[in-house]
Design a protein around this motif. Structure first.
Motif, PDB file in Angstrom:
ATOM      1  N   GLN A 190       0.802  -1.079   0.109  1.00  0.00           N
ATOM      2  CA  GLN A 190      -0.190   0.058   0.114  1.00  0.00           C
ATOM      3  C   GLN A 190       0.680   1.404   0.047  1.00  0.00           C
ATOM      4  O   GLN A 190       1.970   1.206   0.694  1.00  0.00           O
ATOM      5  CB  GLN A 190      -0.811  -0.007   1.316  1.00  0.00           C
ATOM      6  N   PRO A 191       0.541   2.310  -0.431  1.00  0.00           N
ATOM      7  CA  PRO A 191       1.251   3.531  -0.433  1.00  0.00           C
ATOM      8  C   PRO A 191       0.980   3.931   1.118  1.00  0.00           C
ATOM      9  O   PRO A 191       0.151   3.691   1.519  1.00  0.00           O
ATOM     10  CB  PRO A 191       0.215   4.493  -1.278  1.00  0.00           C
ATOM     11  N   LYS A 192       2.390   4.692   1.625  1.00  0.00           N
ATOM     12  CA  LYS A 192       2.254   5.062   2.966  1.00  0.00           C
ATOM     13  C   LYS A 192       1.447   6.387   2.941  1.00  0.00           C
ATOM     14  O   LYS A 192       1.907   7.457   2.523  1.00  0.00           O
ATOM     15  CB  LYS A 192       3.473   5.186   3.365  1.00  0.00           C
ATOM     16  N   ILE A 193       0.393   6.635   3.858  1.00  0.00           N
ATOM     17  CA  ILE A 193      -0.441   7.539   4.000  1.00  0.00           C
ATOM     18  C   ILE A 193      -0.146   8.395   5.061  1.00  0.00           C
ATOM     19  O   ILE A 193      -0.434   7.719   6.195  1.00  0.00           O
ATOM     20  CB  ILE A 193      -1.970   7.218   4.118  1.00  0.00           C
ATOM     21  N   GLU A 194       0.100   9.614   5.167  1.00  0.00           N
ATOM     22  CA  GLU A 194       0.474  10.343   6.326  1.00  0.00           C
ATOM     23  C   GLU A 194      -0.688  10.894   7.144  1.00  0.00           C
ATOM     24  O   GLU A 194      -1.734  11.164   6.430  1.00  0.00           O
ATOM     25  CB  GLU A 194       1.429  11.494   6.060  1.00  0.00           C
ATOM     26  N   GLY A 195      -0.628  10.747   8.411  1.00  0.00           N
ATOM     27  CA  GLY A 195      -1.543  11.160   9.200  1.00  0.00           C
ATOM     28  C   GLY A 195      -1.737  10.625  10.382  1.00  0.00           C
ATOM     29  O   GLY A 195      -0.714   9.928  10.880  1.00  0.00           O
ATOM     30  N   THR A 196      -2.857  10.904  11.301  1.00  0.00           N
ATOM     31  CA  THR A 196      -3.017  10.236  12.614  1.00  0.00           C
ATOM     32  C   THR A 196      -3.704   8.716  12.543  1.00  0.00           C
ATOM     33  O   THR A 196      -4.906   8.974  11.968  1.00  0.00           O
ATOM     34  CB  THR A 196      -3.754  11.558  13.307  1.00  0.00           C
ATOM     35  N   VAL A 197      -3.487   7.990  13.343  1.00  0.00           N
ATOM     36  CA  VAL A 197      -4.189   6.865  13.729  1.00  0.00           C
ATOM     37  C   VAL A 197      -5.555   7.018  14.324  1.00  0.00           C
ATOM     38  O   VAL A 197      -5.284   7.657  15.469  1.00  0.00           O
ATOM     39  CB  VAL A 197      -3.642   5.551  14.296  1.00  0.00           C
ATOM     40  N   VAL A 198      -6.716   6.748  13.830  1.00  0.00           N
ATOM     41  CA  VAL A 198      -7.934   7.001  14.157  1.00  0.00           C
ATOM     42  C   VAL A 198      -8.359   5.313  14.642  1.00  0.00           C
ATOM     43  O   VAL A 198      -8.712   4.434  13.459  1.00  0.00           O
ATOM     44  CB  VAL A 198      -9.014   7.589  13.584  1.00  0.00           C
ATOM     45  N   THR A 199      -8.769   5.207  15.771  1.00  0.00           N
ATOM     46  CA  THR A 199      -9.353   3.664  15.984  1.00  0.00           C
ATOM     47  C   THR A 199     -10.944   4.053  16.426  1.00  0.00           C
ATOM     48  O   THR A 199     -11.290   4.989  17.246  1.00  0.00           O
ATOM     49  CB  THR A 199      -8.845   2.954  17.321  1.00  0.00           C
ATOM     50  N   VAL A 200     -11.815   3.271  15.793  1.00  0.00           N
ATOM     51  CA  VAL A 200     -13.078   3.345  16.284  1.00  0.00           C
ATOM     52  C   VAL A 200     -13.524   2.038  16.840  1.00  0.00           C
ATOM     53  O   VAL A 200     -13.369   0.703  16.479  1.00  0.00           O
ATOM     54  CB  VAL A 200     -14.211   3.599  14.841  1.00  0.00           C
ATOM     55  N   ASP A 201     -13.808   1.898  18.023  1.00  0.00           N
ATOM     56  CA  ASP A 201     -14.594   1.016  18.746  1.00  0.00           C
ATOM     57  C   ASP A 201     -15.874   0.908  18.206  1.00  0.00           C
ATOM     58  O   ASP A 201     -16.662   1.841  18.099  1.00  0.00           O
ATOM     59  CB  ASP A 201     -14.601   1.085  20.366  1.00  0.00           C
ATOM     60  N   ILE A 214     -17.820   4.807  18.475  1.00  0.00           N
ATOM     61  CA  ILE A 214     -17.090   5.702  19.087  1.00  0.00           C
ATOM     62  C   ILE A 214     -15.704   5.884  18.767  1.00  0.00           C
ATOM     63  O   ILE A 214     -14.764   4.846  18.988  1.00  0.00           O
ATOM     64  CB  ILE A 214     -17.022   5.448  20.647  1.00  0.00           C
ATOM     65  N   PRO A 215     -15.331   6.823  18.017  1.00  0.00           N
ATOM     66  CA  PRO A 215     -13.727   7.029  17.571  1.00  0.00           C
ATOM     67  C   PRO A 215     -13.018   7.839  18.646  1.00  0.00           C
ATOM     68  O   PRO A 215     -13.371   8.387  19.467  1.00  0.00           O
ATOM     69  CB  PRO A 215     -14.027   7.868  16.171  1.00  0.00           C
ATOM     70  N   ARG A 216     -11.608   7.436  18.243  1.00  0.00           N
ATOM     71  CA  ARG A 216     -10.727   8.144  18.957  1.00  0.00           C
ATOM     72  C   ARG A 216      -9.346   8.370  18.124  1.00  0.00           C
ATOM     73  O   ARG A 216      -8.948   7.473  17.532  1.00  0.00           O
ATOM     74  CB  ARG A 216     -10.238   7.638  20.512  1.00  0.00           C
ATOM     75  N   ARG A 217      -8.683   9.447  18.339  1.00  0.00           N
ATOM     76  CA  ARG A 217      -7.318   9.722  17.675  1.00  0.00           C
ATOM     77  C   ARG A 217      -6.265   9.299  18.747  1.00  0.00           C
ATOM     78  O   ARG A 217      -6.397   9.616  19.937  1.00  0.00           O
ATOM     79  CB  ARG A 217      -7.046  11.395  17.442  1.00  0.00           C
ATOM     80  N   GLU A 218      -5.436   8.601  18.102  1.00  0.00           N
ATOM     81  CA  GLU A 218      -4.217   7.907  19.178  1.00  0.00           C
ATOM     82  C   GLU A 218      -2.846   8.779  18.784  1.00  0.00           C
ATOM     83  O   GLU A 218      -2.213   8.504  17.543  1.00  0.00           O
ATOM     84  CB  GLU A 218      -4.133   6.540  18.707  1.00  0.00           C
ATOM     85  N   PHE A 219      -2.561   9.376  19.458  1.00  0.00           N
ATOM     86  CA  PHE A 219      -1.176  10.202  19.458  1.00  0.00           C
ATOM     87  C   PHE A 219       0.033   9.543  19.894  1.00  0.00           C
ATOM     88  O   PHE A 219       1.067   9.797  19.392  1.00  0.00           O
ATOM     89  CB  PHE A 219      -1.526  11.722  20.294  1.00  0.00           C
ATOM     90  N   LEU A 220      -0.078   8.833  21.152  1.00  0.00           N
ATOM     91  CA  LEU A 220       0.862   7.925  21.342  1.00  0.00           C
ATOM     92  C   LEU A 220       0.738   6.562  21.508  1.00  0.00           C
ATOM     93  O   LEU A 220      -0.232   6.144  22.146  1.00  0.00           O
ATOM     94  CB  LEU A 220       1.458   8.264  22.785  1.00  0.00           C
ATOM     95  N   ARG A 221       1.391   5.674  20.673  1.00  0.00           N
ATOM     96  CA  ARG A 221       1.328   4.268  20.836  1.00  0.00           C
ATOM     97  C   ARG A 221       2.248   3.594  21.170  1.00  0.00           C
ATOM     98  O   ARG A 221       3.423   3.761  20.776  1.00  0.00           O
ATOM     99  CB  ARG A 221       0.557   4.008  19.376  1.00  0.00           C
ATOM    100  N   ASN A 256     -12.731  -3.479  16.430  1.00  0.00           N
ATOM    101  CA  ASN A 256     -12.171  -2.300  16.489  1.00  0.00           C
ATOM    102  C   ASN A 256     -11.582  -1.979  14.867  1.00  0.00           C
ATOM    103  O   ASN A 256     -11.241  -3.096  14.097  1.00  0.00           O
ATOM    104  CB  ASN A 256     -11.188  -1.986  17.278  1.00  0.00           C
ATOM    105  N   PHE A 257     -12.124  -0.838  14.473  1.00  0.00           N
ATOM    106  CA  PHE A 257     -11.828  -0.449  13.066  1.00  0.00           C
ATOM    107  C   PHE A 257     -10.375   0.605  13.234  1.00  0.00           C
ATOM    108  O   PHE A 257     -10.595   1.332  14.024  1.00  0.00           O
ATOM    109  CB  PHE A 257     -12.640   0.135  11.868  1.00  0.00           C
ATOM    110  N   GLU A 258      -9.630   0.329  12.377  1.00  0.00           N
ATOM    111  CA  GLU A 258      -8.343   1.549  12.299  1.00  0.00           C
ATOM    112  C   GLU A 258      -8.638   2.248  10.873  1.00  0.00           C
ATOM    113  O   GLU A 258      -8.328   1.697   9.940  1.00  0.00           O
ATOM    114  CB  GLU A 258      -7.047   0.956  12.683  1.00  0.00           C
ATOM    115  N   PHE A 259      -8.230   3.596  11.164  1.00  0.00           N
ATOM    116  CA  PHE A 259      -8.207   4.631  10.035  1.00  0.00           C
ATOM    117  C   PHE A 259      -7.197   5.456   9.902  1.00  0.00           C
ATOM    118  O   PHE A 259      -6.466   5.403  11.103  1.00  0.00           O
ATOM    119  CB  PHE A 259      -9.340   5.375   9.890  1.00  0.00           C
ATOM    120  N   ILE A 260      -6.627   6.140   8.787  1.00  0.00           N
ATOM    121  CA  ILE A 260      -5.614   7.204   8.946  1.00  0.00           C
ATOM    122  C   ILE A 260      -6.346   8.379   8.462  1.00  0.00           C
ATOM    123  O   ILE A 260      -7.404   8.286   7.637  1.00  0.00           O
ATOM    124  CB  ILE A 260      -4.682   6.902   7.786  1.00  0.00           C
TER     125      ILE A 260
END
Length: 324
Positions: A190-201, A214-221, A256-260
């Motif tokens: 896949q192409p590397k997409i820059e951005g913030t990981v968003v997890t949706v429970d 319910i979504p959340r942005r994950e800044f530290l992982r 859980n789903f993960e998005f960029i």
């Protein structure tokens, strides 16, 4: 094996209780008066959550024959009604054992699990309806180096916790990594997409199509991809997208789903992890009990409706416990 108390009603076996999601899962089940059995591949003294469960078992690795034997013994000895697997490998193993166990395995249907645990199959299922939200994906075996734009991400189609993932920043990187892989049909690119990981429970009831996200942005992982510093936020469009994807995949229970999230606030779907997320506690703190609503999906009860959460930052910290 260690016993804390005997409190019969429903009995749930929670696997991998040393994992990130286990503490919240155990506590919510106990708060509902449910008896909780826990198991893990590490001994009791190494697992803080072993002191929370009613009974703890030290078990073999999930892909071993010994694990299956132990699992059947635990189910019989403890009269287990339901099983909550917390790791991908146990989801895979229990997906193959369902129907042969006396307990209900609380995961989505067998076909859904097989799709969700295969990134290439997931892409193929979703691309007809959700192409604009997907990251273009190809099998490594079909890639031609000429014209490939870098950086690209290569990862196993059934990978977990970023295991086996590599980033090729140029043609030399790509040629080297490809030379180490024997089966290109088992890797996707896949192409590397820059951005913030968003997890949706997300929890969805298969039998009536009720769904909450319910979504959340994950800044530290952590290096394995578990969020430790996150922001709960409202986004009705993203929640609706997640619910539609859950319906298309025929999800049952909590996953859980993960998005960029790109800098322009567009969302690109990464993957579905067909189990509780490591940060499920964040969503519970935000105001929705995903643990008990997960169980309701297998009791054929209506799940609680979508809450209106407020935006908030939540961080995880670690504590120390003396075990003996």
């Amino acid at each position: 094996m260690s016993r804390v108390n005997e409190n019969p009603s429903l009995c749930v076996l929670v696997t991998a209780i040393g994992s990130f999601s286990a503490d919240r899962v155990i506590r919510e089940l106990h708060d509902a008066g449910i008896r909780v059995i826990g198991c893990d591949i590490y001994p009791r003294q190494w697992i803080a959550n072993s002191s929370l469960v009613d009974v703890f078992y030290h078990v073999a690795l999930a892909h071993s024959k010994e694990y299956e034997i132990q699992l059947r013994e635990i189910i019989q000895e403890e009269h287990v009604d339901y099983i909550f697997p917390l790791t991908d490998i146990e989801v895979d193993v229990l997906n193959g054992l369902r129907g042969t166990l006396e307990s209900v395995v609380c995961i989505s249907g067998a076909d859904t699990i097989r799709v969700c645990r295969d990134k290439w199959k997931t892409f193929q299922i979703l691309v007809p309806k959700f192409e604009k939200y997907l990251i273009p994906t190809r099998l490594l075996s079909n890639i031609k180096i000429d014209g490939l734009e870098y950086p690209v991400i290569c990862k196993p189609i059934n990978g977990r916790s970023s295991s086996g993932l590599f980033i090729a920043h140029n043609v030399r990187d790509f040629q080297y990594y490809r030379s180490t892989i024997t089966d290109g049909d088992r890797y996707c690119v896949q192409p590397k997409i820059e951005g913030t990981v968003v997890t949706v429970d997300i929890v969805r009831s298969e039998w009536n199509d009720e769904c909450v996200a319910i979504p959340r942005r994950e800044f530290l992982r952590t290096p394995n991809g578990a969020g430790v510093s996150v922001e709960i936020f409202q986004n009705d469009i993203l929640c609706e997208l997640a619910k539609n994807i859950a319906s298309e995949l025929n999800i049952n229970g909590c996953v859980n789903f993960e998005f960029i999230e790109t800098p322009s606030h567009e969302y690109r779907f990464l993957e579905c992890n067909p189990r509780f997320s490591g940060g499920i506690s964040f969503s519970c703190i935000a105001g929705y009990n995903f643990v008990m609503n997960h169980l309701k999906c297998f009791l054929h009860e209506s799940i609680d409706s979508q809450p209106r959460t407020r935006d908030m930052f939540i961080v995880k910290k670690y504590n120390e416990y003396v075990m003996d």
